[in-house]
Scaffold this motif. Structure first.
Motif, PDB file in Angstrom:
ATOM      1  N   GLU A  59       0.837  -1.206   0.000  1.00 17.81           N
ATOM      2  CA  GLU A  59       0.000   0.000   0.000  1.00 17.81           C
ATOM      3  C   GLU A  59       0.870   1.255   0.000  1.00 17.81           C
ATOM      4  O   GLU A  59       1.937   1.272   0.605  1.00 17.81           O
ATOM      5  CB  GLU A  59      -0.869   0.020   1.261  1.00 17.81           C
ATOM      6  N   ILE A  60       0.351   2.294  -0.665  1.00 18.17           N
ATOM      7  CA  ILE A  60       1.039   3.598  -0.670  1.00 18.17           C
ATOM      8  C   ILE A  60       0.017   4.675  -0.342  1.00 18.17           C
ATOM      9  O   ILE A  60      -0.990   4.820  -1.052  1.00 18.17           O
ATOM     10  CB  ILE A  60       1.681   3.907  -2.043  1.00 18.17           C
ATOM     11  N   THR A  61       0.276   5.413   0.737  1.00 12.12           N
ATOM     12  CA  THR A  61      -0.615   6.509   1.139  1.00 12.12           C
ATOM     13  C   THR A  61       0.173   7.808   1.090  1.00 12.12           C
ATOM     14  O   THR A  61       1.263   7.894   1.644  1.00 12.12           O
ATOM     15  CB  THR A  61      -1.142   6.279   2.574  1.00 12.12           C
ATOM     16  N   VAL A  62      -0.351   8.795   0.381  1.00 11.72           N
ATOM     17  CA  VAL A  62       0.311  10.089   0.258  1.00 11.72           C
ATOM     18  C   VAL A  62      -0.593  11.153   0.851  1.00 11.72           C
ATOM     19  O   VAL A  62      -1.729  11.308   0.387  1.00 11.72           O
ATOM     20  CB  VAL A  62       0.616  10.424  -1.222  1.00 11.72           C
ATOM     21  N   ASP A  63      -0.093  11.844   1.863  1.00  9.85           N
ATOM     22  CA  ASP A  63      -0.844  12.963   2.439  1.00  9.85           C
ATOM     23  C   ASP A  63      -2.263  12.523   2.833  1.00  9.85           C
ATOM     24  O   ASP A  63      -3.239  13.224   2.556  1.00  9.85           O
ATOM     25  CB  ASP A  63      -0.927  14.066   1.362  1.00  9.85           C
ATOM     26  N   GLY A  64      -2.364  11.347   3.438  1.00 11.68           N
ATOM     27  CA  GLY A  64      -3.654  10.846   3.909  1.00 11.68           C
ATOM     28  C   GLY A  64      -4.514  10.182   2.839  1.00 11.68           C
ATOM     29  O   GLY A  64      -5.580   9.651   3.146  1.00 11.68           O
TER      30      GLY A  64
END
Ligand SMILES: Nc1ncnc2c1ncn2[C@@H]1O[C@H](COP(=O)(O)OP(=O)(O)OP(=O)(O)O)[C@@H](O)[C@H]1O
Ligand SMILES: [Mg+2]
Length: 256
Positions: A59-64
């Motif tokens: 998984e990749i989460t950027v800035d929420g």
């Protein structure tokens, strides 16, 4: 505030398992240096984080915003990506500065910077140009605004590439060995700009072989070897007092 969260990222090319479960996170304003020997998967990781490459698992989460999520079917995991248009929009939060600049040769420094804001963000030309000029000044290129790439040194081209990435207002700016094509004097110019951006609060992930620079500027260092994070921590302690034998060996080899 968490800007990036990477969870159990895996990537293979055919039978070659390049990223083997990479997990880490970054806070706003933090500078992370990624070090490691050739072929370890650093560029592949950056390409996954900037969505130029699709991961197989994790998984990749950027800035929420969880841009890449994971699903399981009959014990098999795979990544779920948004559709192309959505992905492109959300991926804009992560900027990338390439090792070889990737500037458009037939466009000036200012035009290189304004192009994506005009075409992608739909900013009007006047506003985009004004911002390009402001950011080119910030990276010390006030006298090169209307120069073409062939009229610029390598270090200046790299600073245009940094300015261009900043013009898109990324939440996170990634660099893949930003100075490896430069001689020492030009390297110093570029490193100075990166240090200044840190002081301005820009969140940056930098793959680098410049160990002294990493110690000086990065908050955190990650050592990747053969697709695995072998060591991670405060920059000074990882570099001056590595705990892992492979990290020690790597740091000694590049100090030679
Ligand atoms: N598109 C691709 N197709 C097949 N194999 C690839 C591809 N891209 C990378 N690889 C392989 O993945 C491995 C990791 O490569 P990567 O470029 O991520 O390493 P790196 O850590 O950036 O190395 P360097 O320090 O030399 O830049 C290498 O074995 C490489 O040959
Ligand atoms: Mg690389």
């Amino acid at each position: 505030m968490e800007i990036l969260k990477v969870n159990d990222l895996n990537k293979s090319f055919g039978d070659l398992h390049v990223l083997k479960g990479i997990s880490f996170s970054m806070q706003k304003g933090e500078v992370l240096a990624i070090i490691g020997s050739s072929g370890g998967g650093k560029t592949t990781l950056l390409r996954c984080l900037t969505f130029l490459e699709t991961a197989d698992r994790g998984e990749i989460t950027v800035d929420g915003d969880k841009i890449v999520s994971e699903t399981e079917e009959n014990g098999k995991f795979k990544c779920i990506y948004p559709d192309e248009e959505n992905l492109r929009k959300r991926a804009l939060k992560v900027g990338l500065v390439f090792q070889d600049y990737n500037l458009f040769p037939h466009k000036t420094a200012k035009e290189n910077c304004s192009l994506a804001p005009i075409n992608v963000l739909k900013t009007d030309k006047e506003t985009a140009d004004a911002k390009s000029v402001e950011i080119l000044k910030r990276v010390g290129l006030e006298d090169k605004i209307d120069y073409y790439p062939y009229q610029l040194s390598g270090g200046q081209k790299q600073r245009v590439a940094i300015a261009r990435a900043l013009c898109m207002n990324p939440s996170l700016l990634c660099f893949d060995e930003p100075t490896s094509a430069l001689d020492p004097e030009l390297t110093a110019e570029v490193l100075k700009v990166i240090k200044q951006l840190k002081n301005e609060g820009v969140t940056m992930l930098i793959v680098t072989h410049e160990i002294n620079f990493a110690r000086d500027v990065a908050d955190k260092v990650i050592f990747i070897d053969n697709g695995v994070i072998l060591e991670e921590g405060d920059a000074k302690s990882v570099i001056d007092n590595p705990k892992n034998a492979r990290t020690k060996e790597f740091l000694q080899s590049i100090a030679l």
